[in-house]
Enzyme design. Structure first.
Site, PDB file in Angstrom:
ATOM      1  N   HIS A 152     -57.001 -55.835  37.348  1.00  0.00           N
ATOM      2  CA  HIS A 152     -56.394 -57.047  36.799  1.00  0.00           C
ATOM      3  C   HIS A 152     -57.031 -58.246  37.520  1.00  0.00           C
ATOM      4  CE1 HIS A 152     -54.103 -57.113  40.481  1.00  0.00           C
ATOM      5  NE2 HIS A 152     -53.602 -55.914  40.221  1.00  0.00           N
ATOM      6  N   HIS A 187     -57.483 -58.164  41.358  1.00  0.00           N
ATOM      7  CA  HIS A 187     -58.644 -57.415  41.863  1.00  0.00           C
ATOM      8  C   HIS A 187     -59.934 -58.238  41.693  1.00  0.00           C
ATOM      9  CE1 HIS A 187     -56.061 -53.809  40.611  1.00  0.00           C
ATOM     10  NE2 HIS A 187     -56.256 -53.596  41.899  1.00  0.00           N
TER      11      HIS A 187
HETATM   12  P1  AMP Z   1     -54.874 -51.438  44.472  1.00  0.00           P
HETATM   13  O1  AMP Z   1     -55.806 -51.128  43.342  1.00  0.00           O
HETATM   14  O2  AMP Z   1     -53.487 -51.760  44.033  1.00  0.00           O
HETATM   15  O3  AMP Z   1     -54.962 -50.429  45.591  1.00  0.00           O
HETATM   16  O4  AMP Z   1     -55.398 -52.807  45.098  1.00  0.00           O
HETATM   17  C1  AMP Z   1     -56.724 -52.952  45.526  1.00  0.00           C
HETATM   18  C2  AMP Z   1     -56.835 -54.251  46.284  1.00  0.00           C
HETATM   19  O5  AMP Z   1     -56.469 -55.331  45.430  1.00  0.00           O
HETATM   20  C3  AMP Z   1     -55.888 -54.306  47.502  1.00  0.00           C
HETATM   21  O6  AMP Z   1     -56.552 -54.929  48.579  1.00  0.00           O
HETATM   22  C4  AMP Z   1     -54.747 -55.150  46.982  1.00  0.00           C
HETATM   23  O7  AMP Z   1     -54.062 -55.836  48.007  1.00  0.00           O
HETATM   24  C5  AMP Z   1     -55.492 -56.119  46.069  1.00  0.00           C
HETATM   25  N1  AMP Z   1     -54.570 -56.693  45.100  1.00  0.00           N
HETATM   26  C6  AMP Z   1     -53.669 -56.021  44.332  1.00  0.00           C
HETATM   27  N2  AMP Z   1     -52.941 -56.886  43.606  1.00  0.00           N
HETATM   28  C7  AMP Z   1     -53.369 -58.135  43.928  1.00  0.00           C
HETATM   29  C8  AMP Z   1     -52.995 -59.461  43.523  1.00  0.00           C
HETATM   30  N3  AMP Z   1     -52.016 -59.664  42.658  1.00  0.00           N
HETATM   31  N4  AMP Z   1     -53.671 -60.504  44.061  1.00  0.00           N
HETATM   32  C9  AMP Z   1     -54.681 -60.293  44.965  1.00  0.00           C
HETATM   33  N5  AMP Z   1     -55.073 -59.069  45.386  1.00  0.00           N
HETATM   34  C10 AMP Z   1     -54.428 -58.010  44.883  1.00  0.00           C
END
Ligand code: AMP
Length: 286
Positions: free
Chosen positions: A39, A42
């Site tokens: 999204h 990311h």
């Molecule tokens: P995930 O795919 O949920 O493991 O997230 C991958 C990376 O994206 C992690 O470092 C999360 O903290 C970051 N992330 C997830 N959601 C957001 C968001 N809304 N804003 C900024 N970074 C995000």
């Protein structure tokens, strides 16, 4: 909109061949680890990496070792083709999408101990979660050997664990923390948001609404216990929620506070279920 090429790697050896060329050309490597179902949150990490590094690598891997709940792992959203298109549009140079067998040819039973940090909040409510995160991130760091790695501040405790991990392993990797991107109504963007039905999505927006009340309540002179009671009672009015925790902590140590005077800088953190979907959020208060 220009569409770039993104190289896709599924094998560690092939990714490392590519990375060796990058390093031979003295180019810096930025790394963004994700679990996919990408999204704009990311993509903001990719964009930041592109500004400060010559080459940006994103990984997409739904890491089984960090899920303490099998159902959560099974229903985790997977949208690989959409992810690749998003990465192309963002100008990401390469994506690493390994299989579980590629990452774990043998079961990894490494045990990390981050002391207090992995036993509170997420660590307490998702036993083993941070051990799984530390295992997979240390493997990724070892494979990619990036100059900088980019993480979202939405997962505040995770960032603290990653920083502790790089220290523990003496890794020369700069950890860059990026701000949380939000939907129009304030809900923190998350891959898990797509699992909410329309009704749940509607009620989920109470999370940022309540979090935004914390600072004004603090400024009015309300004490932590009273703020907590307020949050809990507001949630109880709504139903279809189950609160895992709401805590106000020291931003430096993440120690839970009973009084604002116990720390210089404060952060409010929340985790709650909306229906079956677990959502987290946080807000720096000072
Ligand atoms: P995930 O795919 O949920 O493991 O997230 C991958 C990376 O994206 C992690 O470092 C999360 O903290 C970051 N992330 C997830 N959601 C957001 C968001 N809304 N804003 C900024 N970074 C995000």
């Amino acid at each position: 909109m220009p569409v770039y090429k993104v190289l896709i790697f599924t094998k560690i050896s092939e990714l490392q061949e590519f990375l060796a060329q990058i390093r031979a050309n003295k180019k810096s490597i930025g790394f963004v680890p994700t679990m996919g179902a990408l999204h704009p949150g990311h993509i903001s990490l990719i964009n930041t990496s592109k500004i400060v590094c010559n080459v940006t690598i994103c990984s997409i891997f739904v890491n089984p070792t960090q899920f303490n709940d099998k159902n959560d792992l099974e229903r985790y959203p997977k949208t690989p083709q959409i992810d690749i298109d998003l990465l192309k549009n963002a100008g990401c140079d390469a994506v690493f999408m390994p299989s579980a067998e590629e990452m774990y040819p043998v079961k990894d039973e490494t045990l990390f101990d981050f002391g207090y940090l992995d036993k509170i909040l997420e660590g307490k409510h998702r036993p083993g979660h941070f051990n799984g995160v530390a295992i997979v991130v240390s493997k990724f760091f070892n494979i990619v050997k990036p100059d900088q790695a980019f993480f979202g501040g939405k997962d505040y405790q995770q960032v603290m664990i990653i920083k502790a991990l790089t220290k523990k392993l003496d890794l020369n990797i700069k950890i860059v923390v990026c701000p949380t991107l939000r939907e129009k109504d304030g809900l923190a963007m998350s891959s898990r948001n797509t699992l909410l039905n329309a009704k749940e999505r509607e009620v989920a927006k109470i999370i940022p609404k309540l979090m935004n009340q914390v600072l004004p309540l603090k400024e009015k002179g309300m004490q932590i216990e009273e703020i907590k009671a307020h949050i809990v009672s507001e949630l109880n009015k709504r139903g279809n929620y189950e609160l895992d925790y709401f805590a106000i902590c020291d931003t430096e140590t993440l120690k839970e506070l009973n009084s604002f005077s116990e720390a210089k800088h404060h952060i409010a953190l929340i985790a709650c279920y909306v229906g079956k979907i677990r959502l987290i959020d946080n807000l720096l208060l000072s």
